[in-house]
Design a protein around this motif. Structure first.
Motif, PDB file in Angstrom:
ATOM      1  N   UNK A   1       0.825  -1.213   0.000  1.00 15.84           N
ATOM      2  CA  UNK A   1       0.000   0.000   0.000  1.00 15.84           C
ATOM      3  C   UNK A   1       0.857   1.261   0.000  1.00 15.84           C
ATOM      4  N   UNK A   2       1.878   1.289   0.865  1.00 15.38           N
ATOM      5  CA  UNK A   2       2.716   2.476   0.955  1.00 15.38           C
ATOM      6  C   UNK A   2       3.352   2.806  -0.380  1.00 15.38           C
ATOM      7  N   UNK A   3       3.875   1.768  -1.062  1.00 16.39           N
ATOM      8  CA  UNK A   3       4.525   1.999  -2.359  1.00 16.39           C
ATOM      9  C   UNK A   3       3.510   2.456  -3.399  1.00 16.39           C
ATOM     10  N   UNK A   4       2.314   1.887  -3.336  1.00 13.32           N
ATOM     11  CA  UNK A   4       1.271   2.283  -4.286  1.00 13.32           C
ATOM     12  C   UNK A   4       0.910   3.761  -4.102  1.00 13.32           C
ATOM     13  N   UNK A   5       0.751   4.162  -2.862  1.00 12.67           N
ATOM     14  CA  UNK A   5       0.397   5.562  -2.605  1.00 12.67           C
ATOM     15  C   UNK A   5       1.522   6.500  -3.009  1.00 12.67           C
ATOM     16  N   UNK A   6       2.750   6.037  -2.823  1.00 10.37           N
ATOM     17  CA  UNK A   6       3.899   6.821  -3.238  1.00 10.37           C
ATOM     18  C   UNK A   6       3.842   7.048  -4.744  1.00 10.37           C
ATOM     19  N   UNK A   7       3.443   6.006  -5.462  1.00  7.37           N
ATOM     20  CA  UNK A   7       3.319   6.106  -6.915  1.00  7.37           C
ATOM     21  C   UNK A   7       2.272   7.155  -7.283  1.00  7.37           C
ATOM     22  N   UNK A   8       1.158   7.178  -6.545  1.00  3.73           N
ATOM     23  CA  UNK A   8       0.126   8.200  -6.789  1.00  3.73           C
ATOM     24  C   UNK A   8       0.731   9.587  -6.637  1.00  3.73           C
TER      25      UNK A   8
END
Lengths: 125, 562, 221
Positions: free
Chosen positions: A92-99
């Protein structure tokens, strides 16, 4: 997601099925293999920096970093042996970082584009 | 303190049968409160402190409104006025709105609603309150010592280069306060995943829990970004490192990107738990299962996720690329969908329900109307073309007050009235509560509706003087603020007097469904005498067989016999 | 419910050690997601300025010593290995081995900070620390200052996390010696391990992004 799998109360009869005894304990040779691989990738990334890769230099360096981070997360941090839910938590953290990256960069990368209204029209106003 | 208790041992059941021991009287003394690990006591600690900050912010608002009665700067200097609206914004947003529903009501009822004895990490819960206190203390110090005049948004380069020296202290306070939210988020998320009672499946959870879960997601993933951003501003101020300094090639708009990456989702930290309260209250006072349970549940999560991809709509008039603006504008429209799903489902719940207008329901009705106006006016602002006209005018001020005060504060007060008997064991005067609800609703509309008109006519925000033709609307607004203030005062007297002479509330004064209504009011230190086993759906208002034995004498198990 | 009276490590509000373990594990991962976003704010800022001022970033990167950076990467990966072994020792209930692996991790962590301070001192001598003594003379001095600001804020935040990690080990060691951790209860060790690995991952990204930009031989400075 199925709530009964991740939840564990001993007094719920038959409500949860994954009775495994304690955590997964990986063999020592796995850790040695992973750390060796990490050392190897470090050497590769340093060498790659001195090779003329043109526009691919940064993507290669980042790909190596992502690979190293992934094996740390999967093996050292035991996500490989954890429940699907914990894969979600780890990702999740990496996904949000991508956003955050993509939506911030789409501003900076399009700032130099021409204005959508041709300049002649602006003069008419 | 709960940790020293050994009442889990089955042999201690004799002690548990004592009907007069509850979480309020099981221990005495200031230490038993300040070091309490009991989620209910921590909830009350938050209640007291958020109320204090509400008063601080309210004083700022009062001075602003008095100043704006006349077109000239009669009461406040320009600088003082700037400090007042900053104080109002910082106190209300960071120290009242963000912690209010999650940390006050959430702390109190979330573990009980899922059938747990406490949150997963009670010590972190207490630590979060101390982070809040230290952050609030630093911000208060900054306000008293010299004031801050940047506005609550701390925009660079003003905040980094020009504003006075107490900005760093205030920023550091907000930074520390951020950890309070992060810890609460981590705690609630883990609690919902791991501490549910047997049989409490995800789709039996009250919708308040879904809303809190979505809120926790935002707190965990958003708050750290604003923390590091504010830290960068402090470094910029103290060491002049140049990251936001245009003279060195730094980009002040980068600050806005990073700031709004948190601060737009923070709007949903404020409002989504309010949605959760609405679902509870509307179902209870319509005596119906909530219409479209799973849609309402997932719309909370959808709002939490979509909330992260719309932040650029705060920046349409900055140097942001116009293409980025188009993307953000489109994405912003999307968020109206899950929000509308909620409003439609609540309305459908009311339809053919046995609606009764107790005071929590009055607040809920107020919320529905006001939030609807707040949400719909948001569409004007997310459309780039109209936003150019409306940006930084009183239209924006009115819009977000309709969402924050008309939506969030109404929802908070609604929840406070709903669970007050559970928290304190006392009933308040229904007449006074209804009076205050009506006063607040009317006062609110009179205060902020004229501001839509003012903004449309071109009155900009953050000015203490204005042309004469705006005066009539400003006077109306100030008059409304007075009514609003009286409404809050009546509310305060109503709740405080209930502690002194309120009738004893039974375990379930509203006839509501849910685990929290199956235990005593106020609850015992460990909530349940034995772990409840849940065999019923949420909001089972229409099913006879789930009418539960009402506990009266402390003998209840809190579980459904089956 | 019998386990309540059996294991003193079980907290009152959990039913059993498994639930307590899973909660601690999940809480830690949620916290790490938060940490990702905390550093993510810095990485985003870095990405923006690297996009805008690539030439300055290349010039700045060439002032960083690859040798020390690479050595620190090796040291930190090694410490990640030792802490993984510490967690494994804890899982197997080997207290002595656990103690040794934690001490090794601490030594490597201190070594990392030692190397970092050599680099910082070097930057100070060359007048490359924004806010303290930035005396770089170049047409791109302002943009280079931004590069070094990111260098110091990012590596500084990372070093702060290392220091906190070492503090956590100092806190854990007396407990380890006391025999507080067993094969049934070792959540603090595991969570510390997760934290330390996370700090390692941050460095895995920092190293190529800061030290390895524009090192190709054709780049003329």
């Amino acid at each position: 997601m199925d709530s009964t799998v991740e939840h564990s109360r001993p007094d719920v009869g038959g409500d949860h099925g994954d009775h495994h005894d304690g955590p997964h304990i990986a063999p020592m040779r796995m850790y040695v293999a992973i750390v060796s691989l990490l050392f190897l990738m470090t050497a590769i990334t340093v060498c790659a920096a001195f090779v003329e890769l043109g526009a691919f230099g940064t993507p290669v360096a980042l790909a190596i970093a992502v690979f190293k981070a992934s094996i740390v997360v999967l093996f050292f941090m035991h996500v490989r042996y954890n429940t699907p839910l914990m894969w979600v938590f780890a990702g999740a953290g990496f996904f949000w970082l991508l956003i955050m990256f993509s939506l911030t960069m789409q501003d900076y990368m399009t700032r130099d584009w021409e204005t959508p209204v041709p300049i002649e029209f602006l003069d008419l106003l | 303190m709960t940790t020293t208790s050994t009442t889990e041992a089955p042999s201690a059941s004799g002690h548990l049968a004592d009907p007069d021991v509850n979480y309020l009287n099981n221990e005495y003394g200031i230490k038993s409160w300040l070091l309490s690990l009991d989620h209910k006591r921590i909830g009350l600690l938050y209640l007291i402190m958020t109320t204090v900050f509400f008063v601080v912010g309210g004083i700022g608002a009062a001075l602003i409104r008095i100043e704006l009665m006349t077109p000239g700067g009669d009461l406040l200097e320009a600088d003082t006025y700037n400090k007042m609206f900053t104080m109002h914004g910082v106190a209300m947003i960071f120290f009242f709105l963000i912690p209010s529903v999650p940390a006050v009501i959430g702390n109190f009822v979330l573990p009980i609603m899922i059938g747990a004895k406490d949150v997963a990490f009670p010590k972190l819960n207490l630590l979060s309150w101390y982070c809040y206190m230290v952050g609030g203390g630093l911000a208060t110090f900054a306000i008293i010592a010299g004031g801050i005049d940047t506005g609550w948004t701390f925009y660079t380069p003003y905040s980094t280069t020009y504003a006075n020296g107490y900005v760093s202290v205030a920023l550091f306070g907000v930074f520390i306060n951020g950890f309070s939210g992060i810890l609460t988020g981590v705690n609630f998320m883990t609690t919902v995943h791991k501490m549910r009672a047997p049989g409490m499946t995800w789709f039996r959870l009250p919708l308040f829990i879904w809303a809190q879960y979505a809120t926790s997601l935002i707190m965990i993933l958003g708050t750290p970004v604003v923390a590091i951003t504010l830290l960068l501003v402090v470094l910029e101020r103290v060491f002049h490192i140049g990251i936001f300094d245009p003279a060195l090639g730094g980009d002040p708009i980068l600050f806005q990107h990073l700031f709004w990456f948190y601060s737009h989702p923070a709007v949903y930290i404020m409002i989504v738990p309010g949605f959760g309260v609405m679902s509870e209250v509307i179902a209870c006072f319509s005596r119906k299962r909530i219409f479209g349970y799973s849609f309402v549940a997932f719309s909370s999560l959808a709002i939490a996720v979509l909330g992260f991809i719309v932040w650029g709509h705060h920046m349409f008039t900055t140097g942001q690329s116009i293409y980025a603006g188009m993307v953000f504008s489109f994405l912003t429209f999307l968020i109206a969908v899950p929000t509308a799903v909620k409003i439609f489902n609540w309305t459908a719940t009311l339809y053919r329900g046995s609606v009764s207008m107790e005071s929590p329901m009055l607040y809920a009705m107020g919320f529905m109307g006001l939030f609807l106006i707040g949400g719909l006016t948001g569409l004007f602002l997310s459309t780039m073309a109209t936003d150019i006209h409306l940006h930084d005018t009183y239209f924006v001020v009115a819009h977000f007050h309709y969402v924050m005060v008309g939506g969030m504060v109404m929802a908070y007060l609604c929840g406070l009235h709903f669970w007050w008997p559970k928290m304190t064991g006392r009933m308040y005067s229904e007449v006074m509560a209804k009076t205050s609800a009506v006063l607040i609703f009317m006062g609110f509309n009179l205060t902020f509706f004229p501001q839509f008109v003012l903004g449309y006519l071109g009155m900009p925000r953050r000015y203490h003087v204005y042309p004469d033709e705006f005066q009539i609307l400003h006077v109306a607004s100030t008059a409304g603020a007075t009514v609003l203030g009286i409404g809050y005062l009546v509310l305060f007297i109503c709740l405080v007097s209930s502690l002194i002479n309120g009738a004893k509330a039974g375990p379930n004064p509203w006839g509501a469904k849910g685990l929290e209504w199956m235990i005593e009011s106020p609850p015992t230190p460990h909530n349940f005498h034995e772990t409840p086993v849940v065999t019923f759906e949420a909001y089972a208002y229409e099913e006879e067989d789930t009418l539960l034995p009402v506990p009266g004498d402390g003998q209840t198990t809190g579980a459904v016999s089956h | 419910m019998s386990s309540h009276s059996e294991n003193p490590a079980l907290q009152h509000h959990f039913d059993d050690l498994k639930q307590q373990y899973e909660a601690a594990n999940m809480g830690m991962w949620a916290f790490l997601a938060q940490e990702i976003m905390f550093f993510g704010g810095l990485f985003s800022g870095y990405a923006v300025y690297r996009y805008k001022y690539l030439a300055a970033f290349i010039e700045g990167s060439n002032h960083l010593p690859i040798f020390w950076g690479a050595l620190n990467t090796v040291v930190l990966i090694a410490s990640s290995f030792t802490v993984a072994m510490a967690v494994r020792a804890a899982q197997l209930g080997r207290a002595k081995s656990l103690f040794n692996w934690i001490i090794s991790t601490m030594v490597l962590g201190v070594a990392f900070l030692g190397i970092k301070s050599i680099e910082y001192a070097d930057k100070y001598h060359h007048g490359l620390i924004p806010g303290a003594n930035f005396t770089y003379d170049s047409p791109m001095a302002g943009q280079l200052k931004i590069f070094f600001s990111f260098y110091f804020v990012m590596t500084g935040m990372h070093a702060l996390h290392m220091i906190i990690g070492i503090g956590l080990m100092i806190w854990l060691i007396p407990k380890i010696r006391r025999g507080a951790f067993t094969a049934e209860y070792y959540s603090p060790i595991e969570n510390f391990g997760l934290y330390w690995h996370f700090v390692d991952i941050v460095w895995i990204f920092l190293f190529p992004l800061l030290y390895l930009i524009g090192r190709e031989p054709w780049i003329q400075l």
